[in-house]
Write a protein that holds these residues in place. Structure first.
Motif, PDB file in Angstrom:
ATOM      1  N   PRO A 186    -113.460  45.059 -44.724  1.00 35.13           N
ATOM      2  CA  PRO A 186    -113.912  43.875 -43.968  1.00 35.13           C
ATOM      3  C   PRO A 186    -115.298  43.379 -44.388  1.00 35.13           C
ATOM      4  O   PRO A 186    -115.534  42.167 -44.428  1.00 35.13           O
ATOM      5  CB  PRO A 186    -113.929  44.375 -42.527  1.00 35.13           C
ATOM      6  N   ILE A 187    -116.214  44.300 -44.676  1.00 36.34           N
ATOM      7  CA  ILE A 187    -117.559  43.863 -45.057  1.00 36.34           C
ATOM      8  C   ILE A 187    -117.531  43.088 -46.375  1.00 36.34           C
ATOM      9  O   ILE A 187    -118.257  42.108 -46.552  1.00 36.34           O
ATOM     10  CB  ILE A 187    -118.516  45.077 -45.147  1.00 36.34           C
ATOM     11  N   GLN A 188    -116.657  43.498 -47.274  1.00 42.30           N
ATOM     12  CA  GLN A 188    -116.535  42.778 -48.540  1.00 42.30           C
ATOM     13  C   GLN A 188    -115.974  41.374 -48.311  1.00 42.30           C
ATOM     14  O   GLN A 188    -116.413  40.397 -48.939  1.00 42.30           O
ATOM     15  CB  GLN A 188    -115.643  43.552 -49.516  1.00 42.30           C
ATOM     16  N   ALA A 189    -115.028  41.250 -47.383  1.00 45.51           N
ATOM     17  CA  ALA A 189    -114.464  39.929 -47.071  1.00 45.51           C
ATOM     18  C   ALA A 189    -115.540  39.010 -46.494  1.00 45.51           C
ATOM     19  O   ALA A 189    -115.585  37.816 -46.817  1.00 45.51           O
ATOM     20  CB  ALA A 189    -113.303  40.097 -46.088  1.00 45.51           C
ATOM     21  N   ARG A 190    -116.407  39.548 -45.635  1.00 45.07           N
ATOM     22  CA  ARG A 190    -117.492  38.723 -45.080  1.00 45.07           C
ATOM     23  C   ARG A 190    -118.482  38.305 -46.168  1.00 45.07           C
ATOM     24  O   ARG A 190    -119.019  37.205 -46.157  1.00 45.07           O
ATOM     25  CB  ARG A 190    -118.226  39.491 -43.982  1.00 45.07           C
ATOM     26  N   LEU A 191    -118.727  39.229 -47.103  1.00 43.35           N
ATOM     27  CA  LEU A 191    -119.679  38.924 -48.167  1.00 43.35           C
ATOM     28  C   LEU A 191    -119.225  37.732 -49.018  1.00 43.35           C
ATOM     29  O   LEU A 191    -120.051  36.959 -49.499  1.00 43.35           O
ATOM     30  CB  LEU A 191    -119.861  40.159 -49.069  1.00 43.35           C
ATOM     31  N   GLN A 192    -117.920  37.578 -49.173  1.00 41.32           N
ATOM     32  CA  GLN A 192    -117.444  36.440 -49.962  1.00 41.32           C
ATOM     33  C   GLN A 192    -117.864  35.127 -49.309  1.00 41.32           C
ATOM     34  O   GLN A 192    -118.271  34.182 -49.983  1.00 41.32           O
ATOM     35  CB  GLN A 192    -115.929  36.502 -50.123  1.00 41.32           C
ATOM     36  N   GLY A 193    -117.785  35.070 -47.970  1.00 47.35           N
ATOM     37  CA  GLY A 193    -118.237  33.870 -47.259  1.00 47.35           C
ATOM     38  C   GLY A 193    -119.741  33.655 -47.412  1.00 47.35           C
ATOM     39  O   GLY A 193    -120.208  32.528 -47.573  1.00 47.35           O
ATOM     40  N   TRP A 194    -120.494  34.749 -47.385  1.00 50.28           N
ATOM     41  CA  TRP A 194    -121.952  34.629 -47.576  1.00 50.28           C
ATOM     42  C   TRP A 194    -122.267  34.043 -48.952  1.00 50.28           C
ATOM     43  O   TRP A 194    -123.174  33.221 -49.093  1.00 50.28           O
ATOM     44  CB  TRP A 194    -122.619  35.997 -47.463  1.00 50.28           C
ATOM     45  N   ILE A 195    -121.529  34.525 -49.964  1.00 48.35           N
ATOM     46  CA  ILE A 195    -121.800  34.059 -51.338  1.00 48.35           C
ATOM     47  C   ILE A 195    -121.615  32.543 -51.426  1.00 48.35           C
ATOM     48  O   ILE A 195    -122.427  31.832 -52.018  1.00 48.35           O
ATOM     49  CB  ILE A 195    -120.887  34.783 -52.349  1.00 48.35           C
TER      50      ILE A 195
END
Length: 338
Positions: A186-195
């Motif tokens: 899940p944290i990796q999925a959120r990071l994509q939005g941050w990018i």
């Protein structure tokens, strides 16, 4: 190659290496408050834990090379900007202390204090780095006696602060891409939005900084007339920036990370080209500019130091490569993690 140019280029290589490598771990510090749980905050810190001190070797080497090759520029800049440099050193120390102390006690208040210290020191360090670049572009009040007289708040005028904000956004985006590589779930999925959001802010600050530079510092592009081949770097930089969203969209984060690093290297190159042959530009009198010739050590010193550089740089590169290879892969928390 002319010894003076050799050392100017080597300083650029060291600055680019530091910008790329320490840029992402400073970016991780800036993003740290966005972690939702204590475990996520530990993952953030452990993603850079084995690497951050090795990354700062590039900054130490840059300072040593500047001192040895261009002592007059070193003396003027470090004495004139003493307060800013001391604040920068304090920030870099606090970052290290935050990482080492945070997990020493289970207290929530204790951990929260070091979390915000980690964030504040990372943010301030990047702001100071960016403001330093902005002031070098704009010019500094260096007199004919070689003295630089400016107060700390005199460094924080609108243009240097804009460059500082651009540096913050760039480091945060670089750090988010790095975290995407080191995490999963899940944290990796959120990071994509941050990018994606950070890339949007990166474009905005990039355009504003470019326009402001072209309007207020026209000499920044004068060297393109004498070195038209440098336009190739501008084109490559645009392609690298454009490849970041493309690589993220196609699920190739390592390619996006390389593109982000390449754009930072290109920014350092353009900064050096804008300054050349100066190391520091005087806003008072062009005769007071510190150039790679009037601020340099003797030819004999430069030649001896070049031999030392040829011996030392492979060791720095080998150490960096080994550390990154050993600690490759996703972050795993264990007993001895931060």
């Amino acid at each position: 190659m002319d010894l003076h140019i050799f050392w100017f280029v080597l300083l650029g290589v060291l600055m680019a290496g530091y910008g790329i490598l320490d840029g992402f771990d400073l970016g991780v510090g800036i993003l740290h408050p966005l972690a939702r749980t204590d475990e996520e905050r530990r993952i953030f810190m452990n993603s850079i834990g084995p690497l951050w001190d090795g990354n700062e070797v590039w900054l130490v080497t840059f300072g040593g090379a500047l001192f040895a090759a261009f002592p007059r520029a070193y003396a003027t800049m470090f004495s004139g900007l003493y307060a800013a440099f001391m604040l920068l050193v304090l920030c870099l120390i606090l970052r290290a202390v935050s990482m080492e102390f945070r997990s020493k006690r289970p207290s929530k208040i204790w951990r929260s204090f070091w979390d915000w210290t980690f964030f504040g020191s990372s943010l301030t360090a990047v702001l100071l780095f960016g403001a330093a670049v902005g002031n070098c572009f704009r010019g500094l009040p260096i007199g004919l006696d070689g003295e630089l007289r400016i107060g700390f708040f005199g460094l924080l005028t609108p243009y240097p602060v804009l460059v500082g904000l651009f540096a913050i956004v760039t480091a945060a985006m670089h750090g988010a891409i790095y975290l995407y590589l080191k995490t999963e779930g899940p944290i990796q999925a959120r990071l994509q939005g941050w990018i994606w959001r950070l890339f949007g802010w990166f474009l905005i600050t990039y355009l504003l900084t470019t326009i402001f530079t072209l309007v207020s510092v026209p000499r920044a592009v004068e060297n393109f007339t004498h070195h038209p081949w440098a336009w190739a770097v501008v084109v490559l930089n645009v392609l690298a920036v454009a490849n970041i969203p493309r690589a993220v969209f196609r699920g190739r984060p390592f390619e996006a990370f390389l593109s982000s690093g390449a754009s930072i290297a290109a920014f350092v190159f353009l900064f050096g080209l804008a300054l050349y042959p100066n190391l520091a530009v005087s806003s008072l009198d062009p005769a007071a500019n510190l150039t790679i010739y009037n601020a340099a050590s003797s030819e004999k010193t430069l030649a001896i130091m070049r031999l030392i550089a040829f011996l030392g740089m492979p060791m720095v590169l080998a150490y960096t490569a080994v550390i990154y290879w050993v600690f490759r892969g996703k972050v795993e928390l264990g007993k001895f993690s931060y």
